[in-house]
Design a protein around this motif. Sequence first.
Motif, short mmCIF file in Angstrom:
data_model
loop_
_atom_site.label_atom_id
_atom_site.label_comp_id
_atom_site.label_asym_id
_atom_site.label_seq_id
_atom_site.Cartn_x
_atom_site.Cartn_y
_atom_site.Cartn_z
N PRO A 1 0.83 -1.20 0.00
CA PRO A 1 0.00 0.00 0.00
C PRO A 1 0.87 1.25 0.00
CG PRO A 1 -0.84 -1.60 1.57
CD PRO A 1 0.49 -2.12 1.10
N GLY A 2 0.51 2.19 -0.84
CA GLY A 2 1.31 3.39 -1.01
C GLY A 2 2.09 3.39 -2.31
N ASP A 3 2.32 2.21 -2.90
CA ASP A 3 2.99 2.13 -4.19
C ASP A 3 2.06 2.63 -5.29
OD1 ASP A 3 5.25 1.06 -3.05
OD2 ASP A 3 4.77 -1.02 -3.55
N ALA A 4 2.62 2.82 -6.49
CA ALA A 4 1.84 3.28 -7.63
C ALA A 4 1.88 2.23 -8.73
CB ALA A 4 2.37 4.61 -8.15
N LEU A 5 0.86 2.27 -9.59
CA LEU A 5 0.84 1.40 -10.77
C LEU A 5 1.08 2.26 -11.99
CD1 LEU A 5 0.18 -1.64 -11.55
CD2 LEU A 5 -2.01 -0.73 -12.37
N GLY A 6 2.10 1.90 -12.76
CA GLY A 6 2.36 2.59 -14.01
C GLY A 6 1.54 1.95 -15.11
N VAL A 7 0.88 2.78 -15.91
CA VAL A 7 0.01 2.30 -16.99
C VAL A 7 0.47 2.93 -18.30
CG1 VAL A 7 -2.33 2.25 -17.91
CG2 VAL A 7 -1.96 2.06 -15.43
N TRP A 8 0.72 2.09 -19.31
CA TRP A 8 1.03 2.58 -20.65
C TRP A 8 -0.28 2.72 -21.43
CZ3 TRP A 8 5.67 4.12 -22.67
CH2 TRP A 8 6.82 3.79 -21.95
N PRO A 9 -0.70 3.96 -21.74
CA PRO A 9 -1.97 4.14 -22.44
C PRO A 9 -1.85 4.01 -23.96
CG PRO A 9 -1.03 6.26 -21.95
CD PRO A 9 -0.07 5.24 -21.40
N LEU A 10 -2.99 3.89 -24.59
CA LEU A 10 -3.09 3.95 -26.05
C LEU A 10 -3.96 5.16 -26.39
CD1 LEU A 10 -3.83 0.19 -26.92
CD2 LEU A 10 -1.61 1.34 -26.82
N ASN A 11 -3.67 5.79 -27.52
CA ASN A 11 -4.48 6.92 -27.94
C ASN A 11 -5.82 6.45 -28.51
OD1 ASN A 11 -2.78 9.21 -27.40
ND2 ASN A 11 -1.45 8.54 -29.07
N ARG A 12 -6.86 7.20 -28.23
CA ARG A 12 -8.20 6.90 -28.72
C ARG A 12 -8.19 6.90 -30.26
NH1 ARG A 12 -13.95 7.89 -27.43
NH2 ARG A 12 -13.48 8.20 -25.22
N SER A 13 -8.87 5.94 -30.85
CA SER A 13 -8.86 5.79 -32.32
C SER A 13 -9.41 7.04 -33.02
CB SER A 13 -9.68 4.56 -32.74
OG SER A 13 -11.02 4.68 -32.30
N GLU A 14 -10.41 7.70 -32.41
CA GLU A 14 -10.97 8.91 -33.02
C GLU A 14 -9.91 10.01 -33.15
OE1 GLU A 14 -14.41 6.85 -30.97
OE2 GLU A 14 -12.27 7.20 -30.63
N LEU A 15 -9.00 10.08 -32.16
CA LEU A 15 -7.95 11.09 -32.17
C LEU A 15 -6.96 10.79 -33.30
CD1 LEU A 15 -7.71 13.45 -30.17
CD2 LEU A 15 -5.95 12.15 -28.97
N VAL A 16 -6.65 9.51 -33.47
CA VAL A 16 -5.74 9.10 -34.53
C VAL A 16 -6.32 9.43 -35.89
CG1 VAL A 16 -4.62 7.11 -35.61
CG2 VAL A 16 -4.70 7.28 -33.12
N GLU A 17 -7.61 9.14 -36.07
CA GLU A 17 -8.25 9.39 -37.37
C GLU A 17 -8.29 10.88 -37.68
OE1 GLU A 17 -8.95 7.11 -39.59
OE2 GLU A 17 -8.18 5.64 -38.14
N GLU A 18 -8.45 11.73 -36.67
CA GLU A 18 -8.44 13.17 -36.91
C GLU A 18 -7.12 13.60 -37.54
OE1 GLU A 18 -9.99 16.23 -34.19
OE2 GLU A 18 -10.59 14.57 -32.89
N VAL A 19 -6.02 13.07 -37.02
CA VAL A 19 -4.71 13.42 -37.55
C VAL A 19 -4.54 12.90 -38.97
CG1 VAL A 19 -2.23 13.12 -37.27
CG2 VAL A 19 -3.66 13.51 -35.25
N LEU A 20 -4.90 11.64 -39.18
CA LEU A 20 -4.75 11.04 -40.51
C LEU A 20 -5.59 11.80 -41.54
CD1 LEU A 20 -4.87 7.23 -39.63
CD2 LEU A 20 -2.85 8.61 -40.16
N ASN A 21 -6.81 12.14 -41.19
CA ASN A 21 -7.69 12.83 -42.13
C ASN A 21 -7.19 14.23 -42.46
OD1 ASN A 21 -9.40 10.62 -42.18
ND2 ASN A 21 -10.77 11.43 -40.61
N HIS A 22 -6.56 14.86 -41.49
CA HIS A 22 -6.06 16.21 -41.73
C HIS A 22 -5.03 16.23 -42.85
CE1 HIS A 22 -5.37 20.40 -40.51
NE2 HIS A 22 -4.12 20.17 -40.89
N PHE A 23 -4.21 15.19 -42.91
CA PHE A 23 -3.16 15.13 -43.93
C PHE A 23 -3.56 14.25 -45.11
CE2 PHE A 23 -0.78 16.23 -40.09
CZ PHE A 23 0.07 17.22 -40.55
N ALA A 24 -4.75 13.65 -45.02
CA ALA A 24 -5.21 12.72 -46.07
C ALA A 24 -4.27 11.53 -46.20
CB ALA A 24 -5.34 13.45 -47.41
N TRP A 25 -3.77 11.06 -45.07
CA TRP A 25 -2.93 9.87 -45.05
C TRP A 25 -3.82 8.65 -44.81
CZ3 TRP A 25 0.69 12.69 -41.15
CH2 TRP A 25 1.58 13.51 -41.86
N SER A 26 -3.38 7.53 -45.32
CA SER A 26 -4.18 6.30 -45.16
C SER A 26 -3.95 5.64 -43.80
CB SER A 26 -3.81 5.31 -46.26
OG SER A 26 -2.48 4.81 -46.08
N GLY A 27 -2.81 5.87 -43.22
CA GLY A 27 -2.46 5.20 -41.96
C GLY A 27 -1.61 3.97 -42.19
#
Length: 635
Positions: free
Chosen positions: A300-326
């Motif tokens: 108790p008192g320790d921390a848990l480190g979590v590696w997150p992933l970016n939301r797919s909607e956020l990724v698609e916003e970037v791809l669409n802005h540049f018209a990249w396919s991914g």
Amino acid sequence: MLANLLQEFAAPLTKEQVTKVKDALGDLSLEQVNWLSGYLAGVAATGAAAGIKDIRSVIESNGAISQTTTNALAQSASSEAASAKIATILYGSQTGNARGIAEQVYQSLQTENVEAELVDMAEFNPKHLKKLQRVFLVVSTHGEGEPPDDAIELHEFVTGKKAPKLDHLEFSVLALGDSSYEFFCQTGKDFDLAFERAGATRLLERVDCDVDYQQLSESWRDELLALAKSSGESNSNVDSASQVAQKPHLSVVTKSTEFNKFNPLLAEVVDVVTITSNQSTKKTYHIEIDLGDSGVTYLPGDALGVWPLNRSELVEEVLNHFAWSGEEVISTPKGDVSLRSGLTEVYELTQVPPSFVKWLAEKINDENLVAMTQSASELKELLAVSQIPDLLRRSDSAEHRHSLLTVQPQEFVEQLRAITPRLYSIASSQKEVDEEVHLTVGLVSADHNGIERSGAASDYLSQLESGEEVRVYIEPNKHFKLPADPAQPIIMIGAGTGIAPFRGFIQEREHSESPAGESWLFFGNQHFADDFLYQLEWQGYLKSGALSKIDLAFSRDQQEKVYVQHKLRSHAQEVYQWIQNGAHIYLCGDKDRLGKSVEQTLIEIISEQGLLTEEQAKQELLNLKKLGRYQKDVY
């Protein structure tokens, strides 16, 4: 003067030896002392017993000192064999990054047989700096240029009026920070300058690391290792254990775990439950994760480190802005991957580095954006309300969009930061939940230019479902631990998700083999009906006696806002009495909104109840911290 200094540093010598060496040094000139210190260092480094045995004849043949001196030194020299340049690695860490790097440096030096000591700044007596020969500092910067809690005392000492002369000492600094803040790596810069002003010799130039620090820190470590090896400072003939024993103020850490920040455990999600009402403006989740048969343990008192992933909607916003396919292939620190994978798993999209704003401003020739990058305050405000897609929207005009047509995926991702893990205070005890680990996660969300945006990790965790997997690791926190004696009383102060570690504390005490001491919880949030986290559990703990007292502060349930510091003050006399009876105080929550106000309230209580000045009360609280009786987990 020399004799007076000897008394302070004479820990390895007996009283009789101190007296004899004092007598011997009394008539020496500075030149003679320098000659003698160099000779003894050489003898000690080679461990030549014959050299020590025949010290009298060697010294007399050089005509440097008197017969009385040689008699005293012949006896005292045999009492200690120490290496010429022991490397002392001092670290000051807030989230564990500086400690992790320091441990890696220590292990690398040990592998090469270079004598080294690893010391937490929180456990280091600043006055012992004068005893050290070679210091490697690894220190983070917290908030707006402030030292981490563990480094405050040493930082104040070396930057204050009583800073010692360190012209005998060699040093190098690795500074950790976040370039999103104005005072980037300020604590490391402070230490570097203070050591220089004290006369110490800089072995390597200071290295300033941003949040993706791994490559720079490894290069710094390799340079230190090469330096030590080229200096011929392998100490294979020196008894390391005996040397460390002669320096009781040092605490050597060798612990390593199979799973860590860069080798996380892929763990299965058991459950994700909302623990605030639908009307709450601060959505909070209780998350249970199965550690399985990994063997991973925590306290108790320790921390848990979590590696997150970016939301797919956020990724698609970037791809669409540049018209990249991914499907475009990019090179990343993890190898070649598709652009979509890189934007999902490797690069930050919710946090914007200042360098990205400058790059974008130049690319689209936006004068307003360029002006913002030249103002620290304006840039800070912009970063606080922007994610990567938000800034890309500034180029939506035909003129600006045309400027980005030539940008290739590789150039774009090289302007981004690598994703870093987020730390969450663990909300459980393994005595209660066995192979699980529990978290209390508040969803971080805000309006970003008309679009609701969420924090990467809190959003990611809140969207997980049972059976999905998440990359995690344990980040130990030895400075936020229950008293070794369960009978000691504890005062727990937290707001919002700051309640998390205290749930683990009470679970641990409820399963203690020895009778637990009294416990008092101060908890605050917005509304009793909507935001009383783990309400039924706390009521159960009160009924069972695992929790002795609880005081609640729900700020929005009345016209005048009430916070936990107000509850503390209303019980000032009893709080002070608990402290006098040996209570340990714990504080967990937002550093600026909770930490500063609660700490000031504690100082006022100690001052008023103890009839002390404010400065004396501050010193009392500092003394409690040094004793481990005042511990903070603030963020």
